[in-house]
Motif scaffolding. Sequence first.
Motif, PDB file in Angstrom:
ATOM      1  N   ARG A 328      41.665  56.000  40.515  1.00 10.58           N
ATOM      2  CA  ARG A 328      41.169  55.753  39.159  1.00 10.58           C
ATOM      3  C   ARG A 328      41.491  56.964  38.303  1.00 10.58           C
ATOM      4  NH1 ARG A 328      35.349  53.928  37.370  1.00 10.58           N
ATOM      5  NH2 ARG A 328      36.120  52.465  35.833  1.00 10.58           N
ATOM      6  N   GLU A 351      38.364  45.882  32.812  1.00 12.03           N
ATOM      7  CA  GLU A 351      38.642  45.262  34.114  1.00 12.03           C
ATOM      8  C   GLU A 351      39.674  46.021  34.917  1.00 12.03           C
ATOM      9  OE1 GLU A 351      37.850  41.104  34.235  1.00 12.03           O
ATOM     10  OE2 GLU A 351      36.219  42.507  33.843  1.00 12.03           O
ATOM     11  N   LYS A 353      40.829  48.502  37.256  1.00 20.00           N
ATOM     12  CA  LYS A 353      40.142  49.353  38.243  1.00 20.00           C
ATOM     13  C   LYS A 353      40.807  50.708  38.402  1.00 20.00           C
ATOM     14  CE  LYS A 353      38.086  45.588  40.817  1.00 20.00           C
ATOM     15  NZ  LYS A 353      38.008  44.863  39.555  1.00 20.00           N
TER      16      LYS A 353
END
Lengths: 760, 265
Positions: A328, A351, A353
Motif C-alpha cells: 500500500r 477501493e 487496496k
Amino acid sequence: MAPWIESVFEFLFKYRPFLFQKGRFVMAPPWLAVIVLVVGAAAVVISYQRAKGGTGPATRLTLAVLRTAALALVLFCLCRPALVLSTVVPQQSFLGVLVDDSQSMRIADDGETRGQVAARSFGPQAPLLKALADRYKLRLFRFSETAERLPSTTDLTFDGSRTSLTQALERASQELSSVPLAGLVLVTDGADNADADVGHLLPRLRARAVPVFTVGLGRERFAKDVELTRVDVPASVLKGTSVTAEVRVAQRGLGGQKVQLQVEDAGRVLQTQEITLPADGESAAARVHLTASEAGPRTFRFKIAPQPGEPIAQNNQQDVPIEVADRREKILYFEGEPRFELKFIRRAVAEDKNLQVVCLQRTSQNKFLRLDVDDADELAGGFPKTREELFKYRGIILGSVEAGFFTADQLRMIAEFVSQRGGGLLTLGGRHSFAEGGYAPTPLAEVLPVVFEEGRDAKQPFFAELKVEPTPFGMTHGVTQLAATEEKSAERWKTLPPLSTLNPIRRTKPGAVSLLLGRGDGLPGAQVVLAYQRYGAGKALAFTVDDSWLWQMHADMPLEDMTHENLWRQLLRWLVSGVPGPVTVSVSSPRTAPGSPVTILATVTDATHLKVNDAQVVARVKDPAGVERDVPLEWTVGKDGEYAGRFTPPDKGAYAVRVEAARAGQTLGSETAQVQAVDLAMEYFGAEMRRPLLERIAEETGGRFYTPQTVPALAEDVKYGGGGATVQETRPLWDMPALYLAIIALVSAEWAYRKARGLA
Amino acid sequence: MTTALLRVSVGSALVAVLLQRPEAVAQGAGQTRRFDRGLLRPDGSAVNDPHPEFYFTRAAYTGYWGRNWAIDYPKADRQFMMGVRRLLTHLDASPDEHPVRLDDPDLNRFPFLYAVEVGRMSLTEPEVLGLRRYLQAGGFLVVDDFWGTREWANFEDEIRQVLPGCTIIDLPRDHPVFSAFYDIREFYQVPNVGNAMAGRTWEKDGFTPFYRGIQDDKGRLIVAINANTDLGDAWEWAEVPEYPLKYSTFAYQMGVNLIIYSMSH
C-alpha cells in the motif's frame, strides 16, 4: 569483392588484390627514365609539329600524348617494378582456428545449418583444413560466451547461449602469445551479443602483427523473418496498475503485413494487439497497455506467431520479468480549504487496496481534519515539519493552499522530497495554487513542470471553462487512457463535460511534457491541464483544473461510468511509481543462463533518505528448491549508499532475492527482486550474418573476410598475412598483362587516330 | 365592505403564494448557477467572486402545499451562510440563497443539498429520478424540520421511492459527522421560533429528536436526517435575543459539521 572481379584482377595484374594490399611496391630509381621520357616527349612533339597534313593543334597534341604515354609505360617496365611480400615460413608458425559454437550456428539459412557449412571447410577431412595443417601448426578453439581449446571440430555442440567475439579473440591470442602466430581464423556468423566491444582489441592485435581472417557464415539478410527486437516494461509496478509496454518489431520480407502481438502471464492472455510490420530495415514501435493483476515475481511473455517461411521462430518471442508489488503506497494529500475535489478523489481511490491517501484538510484557521491516518499521532501537528515525517510518504498532493502557509524550511523540504527522496509531487489547481497562491518566488516554482504567467493582476480572479483533450503524447500514455484501445480512448475524451480552472497556465518548462490541454471560448491558446517533468530523483505533476469531480457528478456522465475513478487511480499510481523505499535493489541480469554470475546492487538510505555507508546489508537468495542462503553485500566505496554482491545460479529456475538492511541493530528496510536462470534465446536475435563487423575485424588487423564461396583462397592468403615467422619475397610486376595490354592499346589508338586524321 | 375586500385580497394572495409551484423558482432555474453576485470581504469591501466553491443549495421540490420547500427561505439560508463564512474562514462559499429544482440537471453541479419540511414532500417522477441520480453519483442531502409520526411516514415513503431498499439508521454519537469540525457531545431538540418563545420544543407528536441517516453500499453517509427538530429556524432566528442561544449554537455546529463532512466523505 565479387569472385569474378578478383579473377579478372588476377589475370590483368598477375596477383590477387589481397597481395597488393599486403605487399609493398618498389622500383628502381626512375631518374634516368624520367630524362629519357622528357627527351622522348620533346621528340614526339617536334615530329608531329613537322608532320604534313591539314590537322589542327588539338589533334596533334592528342597524338603526342598517346605516343608519350606508351613510351612512359615502356620505361616503367624497364624500371623493374616489384611487390615485396612478407611470407610466412611453412611449419614454423602457428595458426589459430576459432569456430563459433553458439546456438545461432544451428540456424539453417538455405537448407543447411551454419554448423554444417563450417564443417564442410573446417571438418577433419575438409581439404581446406588439410591445406592449412600442411603449412601451419593448427590450434583449434571453440567459442561462444567464452573460448576453449577444441580437439577436433567434430566435438562442436552448438549450444552456447551467447557469442562474444572479443572473448574468443582475446583467449586465443593470449594462449598463443608465446609462439610465432601467423594469424587467427574466425569462423562465425558474427552475431555478437555480449557486452564487450571488439573495437578495443583490434589495434592490439594489429600491433602484435596478428591478422584475423574472418569467415562469415549464414545469410546477411533472411528472406522472411519477424523479430521482436525489444520490449521495455517497468521493473516493478503496483498490483492492478495499467502498465505500458514499449515494443519494437523488425522484419524482413513481410513489410506492411499485420500480425498479432499477444502478451501472456503464466499462460493467461493479458492482451492482444495488431501491429503493422514496418518496411525492410526499419523497426516499428508499438505501445501495449496491460494490467498487472497478479502479485509477486511475474514473467510477461510477448510473442508474435511464426509467419510462413520464417527460418527461425525463437526471435518472435521475449520473456520479460516484472515484479508486481502488493503493498500500500502512502500519499499525503494536503488541502488548504474545504473542497469537493478532496471528497471525490478519496471516493475514486477508496477501493484501491494499493493506495492509501492520507488527507490533511485545513477547515479553518489552525484547524485540520485528518482522514485515513494510521494512528492518532500521524499528522497531529499539522503538515510535517521534519524530513523524517514527510519522507515516509511516497507521494504528495498539494491542493489549494497558499505558499504563505508553509515555512521556508517546509517549502524546501517539499522540493527535496522530489529531488532527493525521489517522491512524486502533484499540485492541483485552485484559487490558492500556482502563481495565485504565491508560489512564484518559492523553491516549488522550480520543481513544478509549468511556467507561471507573469504580469497578471493578482486581484483580478481568473476563471475559464475548458474542454479538456489529450495531447498526442497523452493519447498514448497509460494515465490518460480512458478505454481499452487508444482509438476508443480518444473518442471518450471528446464526450467529457468541460471543467474549469482558476490558474492561467499556458506553457510547460523545457523538458516537461503535457498530457492534457484545455481549450475555452475567449482563451488565447490552450491551457496546460496535466503536465509532468522529472525533477532530480523524482517527478512533479501539475493538474491545473479545480473541479475534476464534475466528471463524476455531471448529469451527462452515466452513473456506471468509471472515468473519474480510473483517471485518479491511474494518476496516483503513476505518481508513486518508481518512488524508492529505504532499500532499492537491482540485479545485473534478471534473466540469465545457469552458471552465469549475477551482481546484486542495493541502495540503502535512512529515514530521511540520506544514503548510508555503514549499514549491514545481506541478500537472502532462495533457490528454486526453496533452499535459502545469504549473500553479504559490501559497500562499493565508489558510490554513497551502494552495496554490491554476486551469486551464480547453478540450475535453471526462479531465484527470489530479498535484500535486508540494518544499522546499529535497527532495521532500515528491505526489498525483493527476482533472477530467472533459463535457456536464453539471445542467439536467435540479430542472427543474420554481420558482414560489416567481420570485415572490420579483418581490415583493422590486416586480415581478410571470406564467405563459404571464397574461403578456398584462405590457405594461400594466410601466407601473406604478415604474422608469425616470415621471410621477404619479391615478386616482379614488369610482366603484368595489364601493362602489355595498355601499351598495345595506346599504340593502336595512336595509329588509328593518325590514320583517321590523314597523318599516317 | 372594505374589510371584506381586504380579507379576500389577503386571502387570495396567500392562496396564490401557497399554490405556487417550484417552476416559479427565481434566479434562473435550469441555467448554470455560477451567477455574479457582489460578495463582501471581512473588511466590508466588495469582492466579485462569481465562482465560489460552495453553495448552500436548497432543494426546490413538489410538495402538498406548493412552497413547502421555501419554509424559512431565504433568511435562514443567508443567516446560516453568514455564520458559516465567519466560522469556516477558508471555505470559499457564496453568501446567497441558492434554490435548485430536483429535476434540474444542473443540480449535480452542487454536491451539498438541503431540504426542509420533507414531511410534506410529494415528488414527481422526474424529481425522484433526479434526486436518485444525484445521491448515487456522490451528492449529499440534509433534510430538516419535519415533525411527528405522519410526517415521518411521508418522508420515509418518498425517500424509499428515491432509494429503494435503503436502510435508515440512527447515527451513533461517535459518528464522524459529529466530530467533522466541532466535537458535538450534547444533542438538542431544536424548536421553531414560536415554540421556543412558548417554552416548548416539540411539535405534533414529535417529542424526541431523531438524528438519523442513510448510507450507501460502501457505508458512506449520503442523507443526513434531522427529524423532530428545526435547525433552519435556529439559523433564521439566531439574532433574536429571545431565541435560546444553545439551540442556535447547536444548529450552527450541526450545519458546519454537515458541510465539512459532505465535502470530505
